[in-house]
Design a protein around this motif. Structure first.
Motif: not given
Length: 161
Positions: A48, A69, A72-75, A103, A106, A108-110, A130
């Motif tokens: 990280d 980043f 929030p929740g999208r990378f 991901m 976790r 998270d959305t890629v 996602k």
């Protein structure tokens, strides 16, 4: 041939700095028989502090997949790179596969921008992941040479859109 937006040999110390770094946060690993009779310990870790996933072979960093980043929740995944000394062993595929699985775990959305990541996600199902596709990046990836026949840089393009 694998090409990218950054040449691995741009700075002579890049390899030394990459090889010396030890990353925390274990994500996954396997014993890989691809190196011949001697088995190699291959692990993928999330770093990280450097905003990237790193793949290690016998404790030495062999490459990384950067993430940025977005919200929030999208990378965004803009770039993937494997040291030429470790090329041709499928480490890019292992790295991206483990990163995408993490991901998904976790929640998270890629947002795949790196053509190597785009191609991986087009060819492999990652349960629970996602994905936010950007048409331009898919088009670029379709024409980018992202196979692993030759060692080197696996990501191309500009992650900013």
């Amino acid at each position: 041939m694998i090409r990218g937006c950054r040449a691995w040999g741009r700075a002579a110390d890049a390899r030394a700095a990459l090889a010396e770094h030890r990353a925390p946060a274990y994500v996954g690993g396997t014993k890989s028989p691809r190196r011949g009779p001697a088995m190699s310990d291959v692990e993928v870790v999330r770093n990280d502090a450097k905003e990237r996933y790193e793949i290690t072979v016998d404790g030495d960093i062999a490459g990384f997949a950067e993430f940025v980043f977005a919200s929030p929740g999208r990378f965004i995944f803009p770039h993937t790179e494997i040291d030429p000394a470790y090329g041709g062993r499928g480490l890019g595929t292992t790295l991206v596969g483990e990163a995408m699985a993490d991901m998904a775990r976790r929640g998270d959305t890629v947002i795949p921008v790196c053509p190597f990541v785009v191609k991986y996600l087009k060819e492999h199902e990652v349960p629970g992941l996602k994905i936010e596709w950007r048409p331009r990046d898919v088009e670029v990836a379709e024409h980018a040479p992202t196979d692993e026949k030759h060692p080197g840089d696996e990501g191309v393009g500009d992650w900013r859109g």
